[in-house]
Design a protein around this motif. Structure first.
Motif, mmCIF file in Angstrom:
data_model
loop_
_atom_site.group_PDB
_atom_site.id
_atom_site.type_symbol
_atom_site.label_atom_id
_atom_site.label_comp_id
_atom_site.label_asym_id
_atom_site.label_seq_id
_atom_site.Cartn_x
_atom_site.Cartn_y
_atom_site.Cartn_z
ATOM 1 N N ASP A 262 0.763 -1.052 0.114
ATOM 2 C CA ASP A 262 -0.111 0.039 0.045
ATOM 3 C C ASP A 262 0.818 1.224 -0.033
ATOM 4 O O ASP A 262 1.815 1.423 0.937
ATOM 5 C CB ASP A 262 -0.950 0.068 1.176
ATOM 6 C CG ASP A 262 -2.187 0.849 1.363
ATOM 7 O OD1 ASP A 262 -1.996 2.038 0.152
ATOM 8 O OD2 ASP A 262 -2.848 1.093 2.067
ATOM 9 N N HIS B 98 -0.201 4.074 0.376
ATOM 10 C CA HIS B 98 -1.039 5.216 1.016
ATOM 11 C C HIS B 98 -0.967 6.514 0.236
ATOM 12 O O HIS B 98 -1.205 7.588 0.812
ATOM 13 C CB HIS B 98 -0.093 5.614 2.440
ATOM 14 C CG HIS B 98 0.039 4.273 3.085
ATOM 15 N ND1 HIS B 98 -1.042 3.732 3.850
ATOM 16 C CD2 HIS B 98 1.216 3.592 3.481
ATOM 17 C CE1 HIS B 98 -0.738 2.382 4.627
ATOM 18 N NE2 HIS B 98 0.674 2.391 4.399
ATOM 19 N N ASP C 86 -3.324 9.382 -1.693
ATOM 20 C CA ASP C 86 -4.643 9.766 -1.282
ATOM 21 C C ASP C 86 -5.665 9.700 -2.566
ATOM 22 O O ASP C 86 -5.468 10.617 -3.309
ATOM 23 C CB ASP C 86 -4.649 11.357 -0.774
ATOM 24 C CG ASP C 86 -5.812 11.818 -0.274
ATOM 25 O OD1 ASP C 86 -6.929 10.976 -0.433
ATOM 26 O OD2 ASP C 86 -5.815 13.089 -0.287
ATOM 27 N N ASN D 70 -10.359 6.231 0.381
ATOM 28 C CA ASN D 70 -9.286 5.694 1.055
ATOM 29 C C ASN D 70 -9.520 5.014 2.343
ATOM 30 O O ASN D 70 -8.804 4.092 2.798
ATOM 31 C CB ASN D 70 -8.411 7.016 1.795
ATOM 32 C CG ASN D 70 -7.886 7.991 0.990
ATOM 33 O OD1 ASN D 70 -7.471 7.521 -0.399
ATOM 34 N ND2 ASN D 70 -7.713 9.330 1.259
ATOM 35 N N GLY E 30 -7.153 1.448 -1.849
ATOM 36 C CA GLY E 30 -5.733 1.901 -1.678
ATOM 37 C C GLY E 30 -5.006 1.848 -3.052
ATOM 38 O O GLY E 30 -5.609 0.938 -3.769
#
Length: 289
Positions: free
Chosen positions: A224, A226, A228, A272, A276
């Protein structure tokens, strides 16, 4: 949804994106923001035509592909050609970069971009990524950027089988894709605007891993990033406030009998929370190793 209807909806959406590119007076602003947010270097983006970057990336697969001169790279779902053109520069004159897309308008746009960029070692093939008319063991590396999630669930395994077939022994896949962190509720799965917007068709991480293993891949890495994903909605809203109309984006209103509400009309969906941006890497075993 019937797979044929799904493919038709996706084709209609992205054909609409491609056909509007030349008419956009503000082309590039939205697309650069999305690409930069998901890991593209601005200098790389400046080295190719602006219309190669459609602002529908969810990562930068080339950043982890370790592409070398002389290699053959195949990009699945090549769109306007962003990753094909950048890969073509990396493999040099002795290498090849091949884009595969099912949408004629996208292929025409990508070919125009290749001509604009003066790239001679790039080519494009019209095909569904579940069945590609290229010989087995063609590629050293296969990339894909936010596309596998658009394949209907019942056919996703076929994509990974094609990747495995097309790779040379010891070859690798480097994918950026949107994966589901948890089981998606039915109202999201059935939302066509969220499907063509790369959310509703996302596989769960465990399923993606299973597809890769069943196809024969080893040394899997699924991480992942992360990133946005709500940036799609946020940038769309800011553009509208400023009176701009993003052209090559998931939030673009596509005039089609099959397209549903625009993606920013789902303000209560926290992308989110459900999904992801992941980077995926895997290797086809070397027959000698």
């Amino acid at each position: 949804m019937d797979p044929k209807d799904t493919y038709r909806s996706v084709q209609d959406c992205y054909a609409g994106v491609a056909s509007k590119i030349d008419d956009s007076r503000e082309q590039g602003d939205y697309e650069r923001k999305v690409a930069k947010a998901f890991g593209y270097d601005l200098e790389d983006l400046r080295s190719i035509p602006e219309s190669a970057n459609l602002g529908v990336s969810c990562g930068n697969p080339l950043a982890m592909a370790n592409i070398r001169e002389g290699e053959v790279v195949i990009d699945l779902g090549s769109g306007g050609g962003i990753d094909v053109l950048l890969a073509a520069k990396k493999v040099g004159a002795e290498g090849k970069a091949i884009g595969v897309d099912m949408t004629k308008d996208m292929l025409e746009l990508a070919r125009r971009n290749a001509r604009k960029a003066g790239v001679l070692n790039a080519s494009f093939v019209e095909a569904f990524i579940t069945s590609i008319p290229l010989p087995s063991s063609t590629a050293d590396c296969i990339t894909s950027n936010c596309v596998v999630n658009l394949v209907p669930e019942v056919e996703k395994i076929l994509v990974f089988q094609e990747m495995f077939r097309l790779l040379k022994p010891g070859g690798r896949v480097a994918i950026s894709d949107i994966l589901a962190k948890r089981e998606l509720p039915m109202d999201i799965k059935k939302d066509l605007s969220l499907y063509v917007g790369c959310i509703a068709g996302a596989s769960q991480v465990c399923d993606y891993e299973r597809y890769l293993k069943e196809a024969g891949f080893q040394d899997l890495l699924i991480l992942d990033t992360h990133g946005d994903l709500n940036i799609y909605k946020e940038i769309c809203k800011r553009q509208e406030v400023n009176g701009l109309a993003p052209t090559g984006s998931c939030c673009d209103p596509i005039e089609s009998s099959t397209s549903a509400s625009r993606i920013e009309e789902s303000p209560d969906v926290d992308f989110n929370f459900w999904t992801g941006s992941f980077k995926i890497f895997a290797i086809k075993p070397d027959v000698h190793g």
